[in-house]
Design an enzyme around this catalytic site. Structure first.
Site, PDB file in Angstrom:
ATOM      1  N   HIS A  63       0.837  -1.199   0.000  1.00 18.07           N
ATOM      2  CA  HIS A  63       0.000   0.000   0.000  1.00 18.07           C
ATOM      3  C   HIS A  63       0.872   1.249   0.000  1.00 18.07           C
ATOM      4  O   HIS A  63       1.921   1.306   0.656  1.00 18.07           O
ATOM      5  CB  HIS A  63      -0.911   0.006   1.226  1.00 18.07           C
ATOM      6  CG  HIS A  63      -2.154   0.823   1.031  1.00 18.07           C
ATOM      7  ND1 HIS A  63      -2.145   2.203   1.060  1.00 18.07           N
ATOM      8  CD2 HIS A  63      -3.430   0.455   0.784  1.00 18.07           C
ATOM      9  CE1 HIS A  63      -3.373   2.646   0.855  1.00 18.07           C
ATOM     10  NE2 HIS A  63      -4.177   1.605   0.672  1.00 18.07           N
ATOM     11  N   HIS A  64       0.447   2.254  -0.766  1.00 21.35           N
ATOM     12  CA  HIS A  64       1.222   3.491  -0.868  1.00 21.35           C
ATOM     13  C   HIS A  64       1.279   4.223   0.473  1.00 21.35           C
ATOM     14  O   HIS A  64       2.190   5.029   0.711  1.00 21.35           O
ATOM     15  CB  HIS A  64       0.619   4.395  -1.938  1.00 21.35           C
ATOM     16  CG  HIS A  64       1.622   5.276  -2.626  1.00 21.35           C
ATOM     17  ND1 HIS A  64       2.566   6.012  -1.944  1.00 21.35           N
ATOM     18  CD2 HIS A  64       1.829   5.538  -3.933  1.00 21.35           C
ATOM     19  CE1 HIS A  64       3.299   6.693  -2.813  1.00 21.35           C
ATOM     20  NE2 HIS A  64       2.889   6.417  -4.013  1.00 21.35           N
ATOM     21  N   ALA A  65       0.332   3.946   1.364  1.00 17.65           N
ATOM     22  CA  ALA A  65       0.397   4.528   2.715  1.00 17.65           C
ATOM     23  C   ALA A  65       1.512   3.898   3.531  1.00 17.65           C
ATOM     24  O   ALA A  65       2.002   4.498   4.487  1.00 17.65           O
ATOM     25  CB  ALA A  65      -0.942   4.343   3.435  1.00 17.65           C
TER      26      ALA A  65
END
Length: 451
Positions: A138-140
């Protein structure tokens, strides 16, 4: 519970079934000479034997008031390795096309927020004997640059090294100053907000007086700038870096300028083929890493953005490259004059309009802030190996968004440039044709400049 930074929280808040917010990568490996038929299985078993998980790979969003929240991280103490690392096989005849079709399906599915936000798929069955590894996170959790550097650290330049290092077990590189406290993180966030003021002044001065900046909303509307569905299609191919370097040497452009010109030519041809080429030039958003070396594989996001005029209205490839070089040079000049916090703030202003895409009617009525994302991520310059298997290709795969149905990301791998294309399956038909147009655009550039 650890607080999620505002930047990372945006990627959680913006995710939906139509908008998976993970970055990925597809790596192709060639087994060493003399490797038997069990080499891939044995490599997979050696990989899942690594059950020491660094903090980044144990993080998941916390549950708050009965629901999963984008406010805080918690850490899993018992990560299910069999869930996160999966062994799959391609159907016969095991073509690269079959591999890309599987990768397309994997890249379009959401990560489970009840678990740490990453997956690894170990893929066998290619008819030429190679195996592949598809990783998504996930980019988070981690940005694409950091994920790529972690993957490189799992490999080695020694083809005789028998180790099978797992990227989730690699310790972070520590800077001399130690970790950042929550107070420091809050101070940095406040500093970035306050930097919006000076950055706005710099933006106005450069745009209105010096005329150096390419501004958001100057892009034409194209078939890429529409609402998207949840299904994805990916395409991937490699080109010898020496071909682009020869153009660079003849013209004095940077290597990234040549990459952008290659992409611009391909986009021009693709849109003309679809009877959808606008009269005014496309604008690309070009991410630029703002990390120091000590921050190379830290979690979170630290990426600047530059907008580049792709000059797709110009029919001559050499003229197109000249215009692209001038656009990148002028935009970089403004960025170079800003401290990092102000550069981040200015970058946020460039991409802030994407946050409005969820407003009903915005994508269909407002001009796009830019047309396409083209990202060139530095990669390894020498051959790398994993338990003796050589890394043949390393294709980064990024995110498509409402209003941004196509993404082009590439990296260099030991003399090659590896392109990974991600498109909305519905909005970008025949994505694989862009690969042919990329080759044609490169050949036209070579002829135009005499390289």
């Amino acid at each position: 519970m650890e607080l999620i930074s505002p930047t990372d929280a945006i990627f959680l808040l913006g995710e939906s079934r139509e908008h998976p917010m993970h970055v990925g990568g597809l790596q192709l490996f060639r087994p060493p000479p003399g490797a038997g038929p069990e080499f891939a299985r044995e490599s997979y078993e050696a990989l899942i034997a690594s059950e020491d998980f660094e903090p980044t790979f144990r993080k998941r969003p916390a549950t708050l008031l009965g629901g999963i929240s984008p406010i805080g991280w918690i850490y899993d103490d018992d990560v299910d390795i069999d869930y996160h690392v999966r062994r799959v096989a391609l159907p016969t005849p095991g073509r690269v096309r079959d591999l890309l079709e599987l990768t397309s399906l994997l890249h379009g599915s959401l990560l489970d927020r009840h678990r740490p936000l990453w997956e690894t798929h170990f893929i066998e069955g290619l008819r030429d004997g190679r195996f592949a590894v598809y990783v998504k996170a996930h980019h988070a959790l981690i940005d694409g640059v950091s994920a790529l550097k972690l993957m490189q650290r799992a490999l080695t330049s020694d083809p005789d090294d028998p180790a099978m290092r797992a990227l989730w077990s690699l310790p972070r590189r520590r800077s001399g100053g130690g970790g950042r406290s929550r107070l420091q993180a809050l101070t940095d966030a406040l500093g970035a907000t306050m930097a919006l003021g000076p950055s706005t002044v710099s933006l106005a001065r450069a745009a209105l007086v010096q005329q150096q900046l390419t501004l958001p909303f100057a892009a034409p509307r194209t078939m890429f700038n529409v609402k998207i569905g949840g299904a994805r299609r990916v395409a991937a191919q490699s080109w010898p870096q020496d071909r682009l370097k020869a153009i660079k040497q003849v013209t004095g452009a940077t290597l990234n300028d040549v990459v952008l010109a290659m992409c611009a030519g391909a986009l021009r041809a693709y849109l003309a083929e679809q009877h959808a080429l606008p009269d005014t030039p496309l604008v690309a958003m070009v991410p630029v890493s703002l990390r120091t070396e000590a921050e190379a594989d830290a979690g979170g996001n630290m990426v600047g953005t530059i907008l580049c005029n792709l000059a797709t209205d110009l029919p001559d490839p050499a003229d197109r490259l000249t215009a692209i070089s001038a656009s990148m040079r002028d935009n970089k000049k403004v960025f170079a004059q800003l401290p990092r916090l102000q550069a981040l703030a200015l970058s946020a202003m460039n991409i802030a309009p994407l946050g409005l895409a969820g407003i009903p009617g915005f994508v269909s009525s407002a001009p796009p802030p830019f047309n396409v994302v083209i990202s060139n991520v530095p990669g390894p310059t020498t051959p790398l190996y994993w338990r003796g298997a050589r890394l043949d290709g390393n294709y980064p795969l990024s995110i498509a968004l409402d209003g941004q149905a196509l993404n082009i990301t590439l990296t260099n791998t030991a003399g090659n440039l590896d392109f990974g294309l991600v498109g909305c399956r519905r909005s970008v038909p025949h994505l694989q044709r862009l690969l042919k147009h990329l080759e044609t655009a490169l050949a036209e550039l070579e002829r135009a400049v005499g390289s």
